[in-house]
Design an enzyme around this catalytic site. Structure first.
Site, PDB file in Angstrom:
ATOM      1  N   HIS A   1       0.777  -1.446  -0.003  1.00  0.00           N
ATOM      2  CA  HIS A   1      -0.256   0.340   0.248  1.00  0.00           C
ATOM      3  C   HIS A   1       0.679   0.838   0.363  1.00  0.00           C
ATOM      4  O   HIS A   1       0.276   2.461   0.771  1.00  0.00           O
ATOM      5  CB  HIS A   1      -1.075  -0.112   1.488  1.00  0.00           C
ATOM      6  CG  HIS A   1      -1.631  -1.512   1.018  1.00  0.00           C
ATOM      7  ND1 HIS A   1      -2.540  -1.993   0.548  1.00  0.00           N
ATOM      8  CD2 HIS A   1      -1.070  -2.101   2.030  1.00  0.00           C
ATOM      9  CE1 HIS A   1      -3.190  -2.471   1.151  1.00  0.00           C
ATOM     10  NE2 HIS A   1      -2.602  -3.118   1.791  1.00  0.00           N
TER      11      HIS A   1
ATOM     12  N   GLU B   1       9.531   8.702 -17.369  1.00  0.00           N
ATOM     13  CA  GLU B   1       7.657   9.205 -16.922  1.00  0.00           C
ATOM     14  C   GLU B   1       7.733   9.174 -18.732  1.00  0.00           C
ATOM     15  O   GLU B   1       6.396   7.713 -18.721  1.00  0.00           O
ATOM     16  CB  GLU B   1       7.373  10.499 -16.886  1.00  0.00           C
ATOM     17  CG  GLU B   1       7.830  11.219 -15.627  1.00  0.00           C
ATOM     18  CD  GLU B   1       8.358  12.414 -15.347  1.00  0.00           C
ATOM     19  OE1 GLU B   1       7.141  12.730 -15.369  1.00  0.00           O
ATOM     20  OE2 GLU B   1       9.074  13.082 -15.832  1.00  0.00           O
TER      21      GLU B   1
ATOM     22  N   ASN C   1      14.714  15.928 -13.989  1.00  0.00           N
ATOM     23  CA  ASN C   1      13.765  15.353 -13.782  1.00  0.00           C
ATOM     24  C   ASN C   1      13.420  13.990 -14.383  1.00  0.00           C
ATOM     25  O   ASN C   1      14.553  13.875 -15.340  1.00  0.00           O
ATOM     26  CB  ASN C   1      12.188  16.103 -15.016  1.00  0.00           C
ATOM     27  CG  ASN C   1      12.181  17.267 -14.456  1.00  0.00           C
ATOM     28  OD1 ASN C   1      11.648  17.500 -12.764  1.00  0.00           O
ATOM     29  ND2 ASN C   1      11.670  18.375 -15.286  1.00  0.00           N
TER      30      ASN C   1
ATOM     31  N   LYS D   1      15.646  21.393 -10.611  1.00  0.00           N
ATOM     32  CA  LYS D   1      14.978  20.119 -11.324  1.00  0.00           C
ATOM     33  C   LYS D   1      16.265  19.169 -11.831  1.00  0.00           C
ATOM     34  O   LYS D   1      16.601  20.140 -12.701  1.00  0.00           O
ATOM     35  CB  LYS D   1      14.133  20.801 -12.008  1.00  0.00           C
ATOM     36  CG  LYS D   1      12.286  20.974 -11.433  1.00  0.00           C
ATOM     37  CD  LYS D   1      11.952  20.945 -10.601  1.00  0.00           C
ATOM     38  CE  LYS D   1      11.022  19.642 -10.647  1.00  0.00           C
ATOM     39  NZ  LYS D   1       9.985  19.824 -11.510  1.00  0.00           N
TER      40      LYS D   1
ATOM     41  N   SER E   1      14.307  21.801 -16.162  1.00  0.00           N
ATOM     42  CA  SER E   1      13.391  22.491 -15.710  1.00  0.00           C
ATOM     43  C   SER E   1      13.713  23.480 -16.486  1.00  0.00           C
ATOM     44  O   SER E   1      14.948  24.239 -16.104  1.00  0.00           O
ATOM     45  CB  SER E   1      12.617  23.370 -14.721  1.00  0.00           C
ATOM     46  OG  SER E   1      11.908  23.626 -14.890  1.00  0.00           O
TER      47      SER E   1
END
Ligand code: ARG
Length: 459
Positions: free
Chosen positions: A156, A290, A285, A283, A277
């Site tokens: 969970h 993704e 990323n 940042k 970014s």
């Protein structure tokens, strides 16, 4: 390009209809398979005396020149042709004259396209398998490196019990082994030759389907000509096997994204696989992970789109089936790119093992072990579970952990607790005692690596 099927009609069609009907934009990538298949067909026609040996040789030579010319870029593929099959045959006839027109004896584009697609996908299966193996071996190598790195295991997304980073990585290696096995199964059912099924009902010529199949390296010949031209199960099976690979890669990508966030900070991705970014200087990323996660959706789309196309199609060939290629080619291209990128990410990431360990120390992931300790002292598990729960609640209220809860406090929860409780709840021991087969210990991770490597050799 003039229509080869002009006859009953004069072959002139509406321009928009031509574009709509044409598949050459995407089936041109099968030119090698189309030409190789045609060579085997020409050889069979001579072998059975359907055309002269000299004619067959001329056709085969002509085809091999066309292949070399396309390969070298000397012959650009004419996208006004309806499809790759028409283009190759028209080019052959342009070069050889009348002899070229004999190639299509005892054949149809229906069995030809089924053959080409199978041959093309068989090669793609090999490429996908090679990439799967590479990533699996990378996971094994990183797992060996991090076989002792304690981290919290989750359920969970809540800290649950102690595992190692090596154990976690090996879970993915084991998944990919199943993927490899599935691709092997797809290959087996794809390596069945449809050529010789002709349009749908075989042919009146005395052909030799086995001769062609052998020459092209197929394991067997399909035994029903209607099935030969209308079966696209192999496309669906490959799409489905690829979808599952993407499911695995997207779960791994999601973890990479979580682990590299400031909230977790379990890993540092290599600069090679991250972006910055344009506005926020801090940042880094995880775009690649993704994108792998994102592309999974489109591959599922390919599977569902083509399954839906096949639904309810009457036998035998229908033009709807031309839709197989864009779906399956897209899925194949996408999964190969995703496997490659994921391999790069995994082989270059750094595990921040201190952070993993700190997280493991914070989440009461030794609460089950405290309960097991009490069971060892004679309590029934359910009672032990309640006592541990109370101890955890007390620790949370007082900013403590089980490792530093004073013994007097422990004894308030249960008199049977002694000083050996600290051994029982030490993270190293909690991990080390999980010696059940397939568990998270370093020894078990090494066993898993060995077993996965052995399996890779057998696939
Ligand atoms: N381009 C077609 C396809 O991909 C080839 C088969 C065409 N056959 C036909 N009878 N029109 O399916």
């Amino acid at each position: 390009m003039a229509k080869m099927w002009a006859g009953r009609t004069d072959g002139t069609t509406n321009k928009a209809a031509d574009d709509f009907n044409s598949s050459i934009r995407f089936d041109k990538r099968m030119y090698k398979q189309d030409i190789t298949g045609s060579m085997a067909h020409a050889a069979m026609l001579a072998h059975k005396g359907i055309i002269e040996q000299s004619e067959s040789e001329a056709i085969i030579n002509g085809l091999s020149e066309i292949l070399a010319d396309i390969d070298s870029g000397r012959l650009p593929i004419d996208e006004t042709a309806e499809d790759i099959h028409m283009f190759v045959e028209a080019e052959l006839t342009k070069r050889l004259g009348a002899v070229g027109k004999k190639l299509h004896t005892a054949r149809s584009r229906n069995d030809q396209v089924a053959l080409d697609t199978r041959m093309y996908l068989l090669e793609e299966c090999d490429e996908i398998s090679a990439l799967l193996k590479e990533l699996t071996l990378t996971l094994c190598a990183r797992a060996e490196e991090y076989k002792d790195a304690i981290m919290p295991g989750y359920t969970h997304l809540q800290r649950a019990q102690p595992i190692t980073f090596g154990h976690h990585l090996m879970a993915y290696a084991v998944m990919l082994c199943r993927d490899l096995d599935r691709i092997k199964g797809v290959k087996k059912r794809t390596a069945v030759s449809p050529i010789g099924s002709c349009a749908l009902a075989g042919t009146t010529y005395d052909t030799d389907r086995k001769f062609e199949a052998d020459r092209l390296g197929f394991d067997s010949v399909c035994i029903n000509s209607l099935d030969g031209v209308s079966d696209r199960d192999f496309c669906v099976e490959l799409l489905s096997a690829i979808s599952l690979i993407m499911a695995h890669l997207s779960r791994l990508s999601e973890e990479i994204i979580l682990w590299s966030s400031w909230e977790f900070k379990f890993i540092e991705l290599s600069d090679d696989f991250t972006t910055g970014s344009s506005i926020m200087p801090q940042k880094k990323n995880p775009d690649m992970a993704e994108l792998v996660r994102g592309k999974t959706g489109r591959v599922y789309g390919d599977l569902l789109a083509f399954l839906t196309t096949l639904k309810g199609l009457p036998l035998a060939y229908n033009k709807d089936m031309q839709e197989d290629k864009e779906a399956v080619f897209d899925a194949v291209d996408t999964v190969k790119a995703c496997l490659n990128i994921t391999n790069g990410e995994i082989s270059t990431l750094t595990a921040l093992t201190e952070n993993m360990k700190k997280a493991a120390q914070k989440g009461f992931i030794n609460a089950t072990d405290m309960a097991d300790y009490l069971v060892g002292k004679g309590l029934p598990f359910r009672d032990a579970y309640k006592i541990s729960g109370r101890a955890v609640a007390y620790c949370i209220e007082n900013g403590l952990v089980l490792e530093n809860l004073p013994i007097e406090k422990y004894r308030e929860f249960s008199q049977i607790i002694d000083n050996d409780i600290y051994d029982a709840v030490s993270l190293e021991n909690c991990l080390g005692k999980r010696t059940s087969f397939g568990g998270p210990t370093a020894q078990s991770v090494l066993m898993q690596i060995e077993s996965v490597k052995k399996e890779l050799e057998s696939i």
